[in-house]
Design an enzyme around this catalytic site. Sequence first.
Site, short mmCIF file in Angstrom:
data_model
loop_
_atom_site.label_atom_id
_atom_site.label_comp_id
_atom_site.label_asym_id
_atom_site.label_seq_id
_atom_site.Cartn_x
_atom_site.Cartn_y
_atom_site.Cartn_z
N ASP A 1 68.02 150.95 38.52
CA ASP A 1 68.34 152.05 37.61
C ASP A 1 69.83 152.37 37.63
OD1 ASP A 1 67.59 154.10 35.83
OD2 ASP A 1 67.52 155.57 37.46
N HIS A 2 70.38 152.64 36.45
CA HIS A 2 71.79 153.08 36.32
C HIS A 2 72.75 152.19 37.08
CE1 HIS A 2 71.39 156.72 33.92
NE2 HIS A 2 70.34 157.08 34.66
N HIS B 1 70.48 165.08 33.12
CA HIS B 1 70.18 164.65 34.48
C HIS B 1 70.23 165.80 35.48
CE1 HIS B 1 71.22 160.23 33.59
NE2 HIS B 1 69.98 160.24 34.02
O1 G3H Z 1 67.44 157.43 35.65
C1 G3H Z 1 66.84 158.35 36.22
C2 G3H Z 1 66.45 159.55 35.56
O2 G3H Z 1 67.13 159.76 34.39
C3 G3H Z 1 66.17 160.70 36.45
O3 G3H Z 1 66.74 161.92 36.01
O4 G3H Z 1 66.71 163.08 38.19
O5 G3H Z 1 67.10 164.32 36.10
O6 G3H Z 1 64.85 163.39 36.58
P1 G3H Z 1 66.31 163.26 36.76
ZN ZN Z 2 68.91 158.46 34.24
#
Ligand code: G3H
Ligand code: ZN
Length: 280
Positions: free
Chosen positions: A79-80, A172
Amino acid sequence: MPLADMPALLAAHRAVGAFNFITLEVAEAIVTGAEAAGTGVILQLSQNAIAFHGGLAPAAGAALRLADAAHVDVVVHLDHATDEPLVDEALAVGIRSVMFDAAHLTDAENLERTAAVAARVHDAGAWIEAELGEIGGKGAHTPGVRTDVAEAVRFVEATGVDALAVAVGSEHAMRERSARLDETLIAELAAAVSVPLVLHGSSGVADAGIDGAVRAGMRKINIGTHLNTVLTAAVRAELDRDPDAIDPRRWLAPGRSAVAAEVHRLLDVVIGRVATEVRA
Ligand code: G3H
Ligand code: ZN
Protein backbone atom coordinates in the site's frame (compact mmCIF):
# COMPACT_ATOMS: atom_id res chain seq x y z
CA MET A 1 -5.75 -21.27 0.95
CA PRO A 2 -3.14 -20.30 -1.62
CA LEU A 3 -2.51 -16.56 -1.86
CA ALA A 4 -5.50 -15.01 -3.67
CA ASP A 5 -5.32 -12.77 -6.74
CA MET A 6 -6.93 -9.35 -6.62
CA PRO A 7 -8.98 -9.61 -9.84
CA ALA A 8 -10.58 -12.86 -8.65
CA LEU A 9 -11.21 -11.47 -5.18
CA LEU A 10 -12.87 -8.35 -6.57
CA ALA A 11 -14.93 -10.40 -9.02
CA ALA A 12 -16.26 -12.56 -6.19
CA HIS A 13 -17.48 -9.69 -3.96
CA ARG A 14 -19.58 -6.55 -4.40
CA ALA A 15 -16.66 -4.83 -2.64
CA VAL A 16 -13.67 -5.95 -0.58
CA GLY A 17 -12.34 -4.66 2.75
CA ALA A 18 -8.64 -3.76 2.67
CA PHE A 19 -7.13 -3.42 6.13
CA ASN A 20 -3.70 -2.04 7.00
CA PHE A 21 -1.57 -3.81 9.57
CA ILE A 22 1.55 -2.75 11.40
CA THR A 23 1.95 -5.55 13.94
CA LEU A 24 1.69 -9.30 13.47
CA GLU A 25 -1.24 -9.44 15.90
CA VAL A 26 -3.28 -7.05 13.75
CA ALA A 27 -2.52 -9.09 10.63
CA GLU A 28 -3.71 -12.18 12.49
CA ALA A 29 -6.83 -10.34 13.61
CA ILE A 30 -7.66 -9.24 10.06
CA VAL A 31 -7.53 -12.83 8.85
CA THR A 32 -9.50 -14.07 11.87
CA GLY A 33 -12.16 -11.40 11.31
CA ALA A 34 -12.46 -12.33 7.64
CA GLU A 35 -12.76 -16.01 8.52
CA ALA A 36 -15.51 -15.19 11.01
CA ALA A 37 -17.29 -13.19 8.31
CA GLY A 38 -16.67 -15.95 5.79
CA THR A 39 -15.43 -13.51 3.17
CA GLY A 40 -12.23 -12.66 1.37
CA VAL A 41 -10.03 -9.84 2.56
CA ILE A 42 -7.03 -7.71 1.63
CA LEU A 43 -4.07 -7.54 4.03
CA GLN A 44 -2.31 -4.24 3.35
CA LEU A 45 1.25 -3.37 4.22
CA SER A 46 2.18 0.25 3.60
CA GLN A 47 5.60 1.64 2.78
CA ASN A 48 5.46 3.48 6.12
CA ALA A 49 4.76 0.26 8.03
CA ILE A 50 7.62 -1.44 6.17
CA ALA A 51 9.93 1.41 7.19
CA PHE A 52 8.87 0.91 10.82
CA HIS A 53 10.00 -2.72 10.59
CA GLY A 54 13.26 -1.78 8.89
CA GLY A 55 12.47 -3.64 5.67
CA LEU A 56 9.89 -5.52 3.67
CA ALA A 57 10.80 -9.15 4.18
CA PRO A 58 9.71 -9.91 7.78
CA ALA A 59 6.25 -8.34 7.62
CA ALA A 60 5.60 -9.44 4.02
CA GLY A 61 6.70 -12.97 4.86
CA ALA A 62 4.32 -13.09 7.81
CA ALA A 63 1.43 -11.78 5.71
CA LEU A 64 2.08 -14.25 2.90
CA ARG A 65 2.23 -17.17 5.37
CA LEU A 66 -0.99 -15.99 7.04
CA ALA A 67 -2.67 -15.90 3.62
CA ASP A 68 -1.51 -19.46 2.91
CA ALA A 69 -2.93 -20.68 6.21
CA ALA A 70 -6.23 -18.76 6.00
CA HIS A 71 -9.59 -20.44 5.44
CA VAL A 72 -10.76 -17.55 3.23
CA ASP A 73 -9.19 -15.81 0.23
CA VAL A 74 -6.53 -13.32 1.29
CA VAL A 75 -4.71 -10.90 -1.01
CA VAL A 76 -1.49 -9.37 0.31
CA HIS A 77 -1.17 -5.82 -1.00
CA LEU A 78 1.68 -3.30 -0.91
CA ASP A 79 0.00 0.00 0.00
CA HIS A 80 1.11 3.57 -0.81
CA ALA A 81 4.48 2.63 -2.25
CA THR A 82 6.25 5.78 -3.39
CA ASP A 83 9.62 4.05 -3.95
CA GLU A 84 9.80 2.14 -7.20
CA PRO A 85 12.48 -0.30 -5.95
CA LEU A 86 10.10 -1.29 -3.15
CA VAL A 87 7.49 -2.27 -5.74
CA ASP A 88 10.06 -4.48 -7.46
CA GLU A 89 11.11 -5.98 -4.13
CA ALA A 90 7.48 -6.76 -3.26
CA LEU A 91 7.00 -8.55 -6.58
CA ALA A 92 10.20 -10.50 -5.96
CA VAL A 93 9.01 -11.81 -2.57
CA GLY A 94 5.68 -12.97 -4.04
CA ILE A 95 3.31 -10.04 -3.45
CA ARG A 96 1.03 -9.76 -6.48
CA SER A 97 -0.91 -6.60 -5.68
CA VAL A 98 0.58 -3.13 -5.25
CA MET A 99 -0.41 0.51 -5.00
CA PHE A 100 2.10 2.82 -6.63
CA ASP A 101 1.56 6.27 -5.16
CA ALA A 102 3.13 9.03 -7.21
CA ALA A 103 0.72 11.68 -5.96
CA HIS A 104 3.63 13.82 -4.77
CA LEU A 105 4.83 14.25 -8.37
CA THR A 106 3.42 16.61 -10.97
CA ASP A 107 0.52 15.15 -12.95
CA ALA A 108 2.76 14.61 -15.99
CA GLU A 109 5.46 12.87 -13.93
CA ASN A 110 2.85 10.83 -12.07
CA LEU A 111 1.42 9.62 -15.35
CA GLU A 112 4.84 8.78 -16.80
CA ARG A 113 6.16 6.93 -13.72
CA THR A 114 2.85 5.16 -13.06
CA ALA A 115 2.72 3.90 -16.65
CA ALA A 116 6.29 2.61 -16.37
CA VAL A 117 5.65 0.87 -13.05
CA ALA A 118 2.35 -0.57 -14.32
CA ALA A 119 4.18 -2.16 -17.25
CA ARG A 120 6.69 -3.81 -14.89
CA VAL A 121 3.93 -4.97 -12.52
CA HIS A 122 1.96 -6.47 -15.40
CA ASP A 123 5.08 -8.18 -16.76
CA ALA A 124 5.30 -9.87 -13.36
CA GLY A 125 1.68 -11.00 -13.65
CA ALA A 126 0.58 -8.71 -10.83
CA TRP A 127 -2.11 -6.03 -10.25
CA ILE A 128 -1.59 -2.32 -9.73
CA GLU A 129 -3.61 0.47 -8.11
CA ALA A 130 -2.62 4.11 -8.54
CA GLU A 131 -3.73 7.57 -7.56
CA LEU A 132 -4.42 10.48 -9.84
CA GLY A 133 -2.39 12.79 -7.66
CA GLU A 134 -2.72 16.01 -5.85
CA ILE A 135 -5.59 18.15 -6.96
CA GLY A 136 -5.33 21.91 -6.71
CA GLY A 137 -2.08 21.54 -4.78
CA LYS A 138 -3.72 19.55 -1.99
CA GLY A 139 -3.54 15.88 -1.15
CA ALA A 140 -6.20 13.95 -3.00
CA HIS A 141 -7.78 12.55 0.18
CA THR A 142 -8.68 15.87 1.72
CA PRO A 143 -12.15 17.28 2.32
CA GLY A 144 -13.17 19.51 -0.55
CA VAL A 145 -10.81 17.85 -3.01
CA ARG A 146 -12.55 15.86 -5.72
CA THR A 147 -11.35 13.70 -8.60
CA ASP A 148 -12.29 15.06 -12.01
CA VAL A 149 -14.11 12.38 -14.02
CA ALA A 150 -12.51 13.17 -17.38
CA GLU A 151 -9.02 13.32 -15.83
CA ALA A 152 -9.61 9.97 -14.14
CA VAL A 153 -10.62 8.36 -17.43
CA ARG A 154 -7.56 9.80 -19.20
CA PHE A 155 -5.19 8.72 -16.38
CA VAL A 156 -6.41 5.13 -16.37
CA GLU A 157 -6.25 4.86 -20.16
CA ALA A 158 -2.78 6.42 -20.32
CA THR A 159 -1.23 4.39 -17.49
CA GLY A 160 -2.96 1.02 -17.89
CA VAL A 161 -3.50 0.65 -14.13
CA ASP A 162 -5.96 -1.91 -12.78
CA ALA A 163 -7.65 0.26 -10.13
CA LEU A 164 -7.86 3.93 -9.24
CA ALA A 165 -7.87 5.64 -5.84
CA VAL A 166 -10.21 8.60 -6.10
CA ALA A 167 -10.93 11.69 -4.00
CA VAL A 168 -14.59 11.81 -3.04
CA GLY A 169 -14.60 13.37 0.43
CA SER A 170 -12.59 11.08 2.68
CA GLU A 171 -9.34 11.97 4.36
CA HIS A 172 -6.51 9.83 5.72
CA ALA A 173 -6.05 9.22 9.45
CA MET A 174 -9.41 10.52 10.71
CA ARG A 175 -10.20 9.49 14.30
CA GLU A 176 -13.90 10.22 13.97
CA ARG A 177 -16.17 8.61 11.41
CA SER A 178 -17.65 11.90 10.24
CA ALA A 179 -16.60 12.24 6.59
CA ARG A 180 -19.41 12.90 4.10
CA LEU A 181 -18.80 11.23 0.77
CA ASP A 182 -19.99 12.50 -2.59
CA GLU A 183 -22.00 9.48 -3.74
CA THR A 184 -23.11 11.24 -6.93
CA LEU A 185 -19.47 11.68 -7.94
CA ILE A 186 -18.68 8.07 -7.01
CA ALA A 187 -21.47 6.90 -9.31
CA GLU A 188 -20.24 9.16 -12.14
CA LEU A 189 -16.68 7.89 -11.73
CA ALA A 190 -17.80 4.27 -11.56
CA ALA A 191 -19.77 4.69 -14.77
CA ALA A 192 -16.96 6.42 -16.64
CA VAL A 193 -13.76 4.76 -15.37
CA SER A 194 -13.06 1.28 -16.74
CA VAL A 195 -11.33 -0.09 -13.61
CA PRO A 196 -12.41 -0.62 -9.96
CA LEU A 197 -12.46 2.44 -7.71
CA VAL A 198 -10.67 2.51 -4.34
CA LEU A 199 -11.77 4.49 -1.29
CA HIS A 200 -8.84 5.60 0.87
CA GLY A 201 -9.21 7.05 4.34
CA SER A 202 -12.27 4.91 5.09
CA SER A 203 -11.61 5.11 8.85
CA GLY A 204 -13.35 8.48 8.71
CA VAL A 205 -16.48 7.05 7.10
CA ALA A 206 -19.36 5.65 9.18
CA ASP A 207 -21.01 2.33 8.31
CA ALA A 208 -23.82 3.98 6.33
CA GLY A 209 -21.29 6.01 4.35
CA ILE A 210 -19.29 2.88 3.51
CA ASP A 211 -22.44 1.10 2.44
CA GLY A 212 -23.52 4.10 0.35
CA ALA A 213 -20.09 4.35 -1.27
CA VAL A 214 -20.17 0.67 -2.20
CA ARG A 215 -23.70 0.96 -3.55
CA ALA A 216 -22.53 3.91 -5.65
CA GLY A 217 -19.65 1.88 -7.09
CA MET A 218 -16.63 1.72 -4.75
CA ARG A 219 -14.96 -1.70 -4.91
CA LYS A 220 -11.99 -1.60 -2.48
CA ILE A 221 -12.45 -0.03 0.95
CA ASN A 222 -9.16 0.90 2.69
CA ILE A 223 -9.25 1.03 6.49
CA GLY A 224 -6.21 1.60 8.69
CA THR A 225 -6.47 4.18 11.46
CA HIS A 226 -9.74 2.82 12.81
CA LEU A 227 -8.11 -0.53 13.60
CA ASN A 228 -5.31 1.29 15.43
CA THR A 229 -7.96 3.06 17.50
CA VAL A 230 -9.69 -0.22 18.32
CA LEU A 231 -6.42 -1.99 19.15
CA THR A 232 -5.09 0.78 21.36
CA ALA A 233 -8.37 1.23 23.24
CA ALA A 234 -8.51 -2.48 24.05
CA VAL A 235 -4.86 -2.63 25.10
CA ARG A 236 -5.26 0.51 27.24
CA ALA A 237 -8.35 -0.93 28.93
CA GLU A 238 -6.53 -4.18 29.69
CA LEU A 239 -3.50 -2.38 31.13
CA ASP A 240 -5.80 -0.20 33.24
CA ARG A 241 -7.57 -3.34 34.43
CA ASP A 242 -4.31 -5.15 35.20
CA PRO A 243 -1.50 -2.62 35.75
CA ASP A 244 0.89 -5.38 36.82
CA ALA A 245 0.71 -7.19 33.48
CA ILE A 246 4.09 -7.42 31.78
CA ASP A 247 3.74 -10.44 29.49
CA PRO A 248 2.74 -8.82 26.13
CA ARG A 249 0.39 -11.72 25.45
CA ARG A 250 -1.75 -10.56 28.39
CA TRP A 251 -2.55 -7.23 26.75
CA LEU A 252 -2.08 -8.10 23.07
CA ALA A 253 -4.65 -10.90 23.18
CA PRO A 254 -7.59 -8.61 24.05
CA GLY A 255 -6.35 -6.08 21.49
CA ARG A 256 -6.17 -8.75 18.82
CA SER A 257 -9.66 -10.03 19.68
CA ALA A 258 -11.14 -6.54 19.54
CA VAL A 259 -9.61 -5.89 16.11
CA ALA A 260 -10.85 -9.25 14.79
CA ALA A 261 -14.39 -8.49 15.95
CA GLU A 262 -14.29 -5.05 14.32
CA VAL A 263 -12.92 -6.44 11.05
CA HIS A 264 -15.77 -8.99 11.03
CA ARG A 265 -18.31 -6.23 11.67
CA LEU A 266 -16.87 -3.95 8.97
CA LEU A 267 -16.70 -6.73 6.40
CA ASP A 268 -20.39 -7.42 6.97
CA VAL A 269 -21.01 -3.77 6.07
CA VAL A 270 -18.69 -3.85 3.04
CA ILE A 271 -20.25 -6.98 1.56
CA GLY A 272 -23.78 -5.72 2.28
CA ARG A 273 -24.74 -8.34 4.84
CA VAL A 274 -26.05 -5.83 7.38
CA ALA A 275 -28.43 -2.97 6.87
CA THR A 276 -26.89 0.35 7.86
CA GLU A 277 -28.75 3.14 9.59
CA VAL A 278 -30.75 5.56 7.47
CA ARG A 279 -28.55 8.39 6.35
CA ALA A 280 -29.44 11.97 7.22
O1 G3H B 1 -4.27 3.21 2.24
C1 G3H B 1 -4.78 3.10 3.36
C2 G3H B 1 -6.00 3.77 3.73
O2 G3H B 1 -6.30 4.81 2.90
C3 G3H B 1 -6.23 3.91 5.19
O3 G3H B 1 -6.67 5.19 5.57
O4 G3H B 1 -6.00 5.04 7.95
O5 G3H B 1 -7.51 6.82 7.16
O6 G3H B 1 -8.32 4.47 7.26
P1 G3H B 1 -7.17 5.39 7.08
ZN1 ZN C 1 -4.57 5.40 1.66
